[in-house]
Write an enzyme that holds these catalytic residues in place. Structure first.
Site, short mmCIF file in Angstrom:
data_model
loop_
_atom_site.label_atom_id
_atom_site.label_comp_id
_atom_site.label_asym_id
_atom_site.label_seq_id
_atom_site.Cartn_x
_atom_site.Cartn_y
_atom_site.Cartn_z
N HIS A 109 0.78 -1.17 0.02
CA HIS A 109 0.09 0.06 0.09
C HIS A 109 1.02 1.13 -0.06
CE1 HIS A 109 0.83 -1.40 4.07
NE2 HIS A 109 0.89 -0.22 4.51
N HIS A 111 0.88 5.12 1.01
CA HIS A 111 0.39 6.09 2.04
C HIS A 111 0.53 7.66 1.25
CE1 HIS A 111 0.43 3.91 5.87
NE2 HIS A 111 1.46 3.44 5.35
P1 AMP Z 1 1.74 0.03 7.45
O1 AMP Z 1 2.46 0.28 8.63
O2 AMP Z 1 2.75 0.95 6.13
O3 AMP Z 1 1.80 -1.23 6.85
O4 AMP Z 1 0.34 0.70 7.06
C1 AMP Z 1 -0.83 0.17 7.32
C2 AMP Z 1 -2.01 1.17 7.39
O5 AMP Z 1 -2.91 0.41 7.48
C3 AMP Z 1 -1.67 1.59 9.07
O6 AMP Z 1 -1.39 3.16 8.84
C4 AMP Z 1 -3.27 1.43 9.54
O7 AMP Z 1 -3.94 2.55 10.02
C5 AMP Z 1 -3.99 1.15 8.18
N1 AMP Z 1 -5.05 0.29 8.35
C6 AMP Z 1 -5.06 -1.18 8.82
N2 AMP Z 1 -6.42 -1.37 9.00
C7 AMP Z 1 -7.13 -0.62 8.39
C8 AMP Z 1 -8.50 -0.65 7.82
N3 AMP Z 1 -9.23 -1.64 8.32
N4 AMP Z 1 -8.84 0.56 7.30
C9 AMP Z 1 -8.31 1.49 6.74
N5 AMP Z 1 -6.96 1.54 7.34
C10 AMP Z 1 -6.38 0.58 7.99
#
Ligand code: AMP
Ligand code: ZN
Length: 156
Positions: A109, A111
């Site tokens: 993903h 950001h």
């Molecule tokens: P990372 O730490 O780069 O793997 O980012 C994962 C991101 O996914 C974090 O910023 C979380 O806040 C986000 N996240 C996890 N679950 C959800 C969800 N159900 N809906 C929206 N964001 C999510």
């Protein structure tokens, strides 16, 4: 670390479930290849995640076709975030690969983190300047190592 990432099967991938609508999300964009939705933490207002619909764990698993499909969408989604949040002064685009890099969800993903006035708008990072701590030879050797690894990558 690798074991942990490999254990994340598509069937229990939270982002695959979001794409399928099995888990609710605040969707902001969708096309054939890409899905974008608000990050639940909202590090700053408008914090958005852009994900490929194809499950890949991280940058190392993309082929050029998938990378093109995802990355080409970033400018227009970024402009839409800016248009929607006119107070935005800048935008950090960030992609964590591997637990050591802060990745917590192992469906790749990207950001989009809007930046606002003030030193503490919710997001921060630091870039160390280590330019005094290596020799010119070490610097060149690092570039040469990546360059020759890329040649192997082309052959693979
Ligand atoms: P990372 O730490 O780069 O793997 O980012 C994962 C991101 O996914 C974090 O910023 C979380 O806040 C986000 N996240 C996890 N679950 C959800 C969800 N159900 N809906 C929206 N964001 C999510
Ligand atoms: Zn997935």
């Amino acid at each position: 670390i690798i074991e942990c990432e490999e254990a994340t099967a598509m069937t229990d991938c939270i982002f695959c479930k979001i794409i399928e609508g099995q888990i609710p999300s605040a969707k902001v964009y969708e096309d054939e290849d890409v899905f974008a939705f608000l990050d639940i933490t909202q590090v700053t207002p408008g914090h958005t995640l852009v994900i490929p619909k194809t499950h890949v764990a991280n940058i190392f698993e993309y082929d050029e076709d998938l990378a093109a499909k995802v990355m080409t969408k970033l400018p227009k989604i970024s402009r839409a975030v800016r248009r929607a949040f006119p107070d935005m002064l800048g935008l950090n685009i960030l992609n964590n690969n591997g637990q050591a890099a802060g990745q917590t969800v192992f469906h790749s993903h990207i950001h989009l983190i809007p930046r606002y006035q003030g030193d503490s708008d919710g997001f921060g990072w630091s870039f160390a300047d280590n330019s005094k701590s290596y020799t010119a030879e070490e610097f060149s050797a690092r570039a040469a190592a990546i360059d020759s690894a890329l040649a192997q990558e082309e052959e693979a």
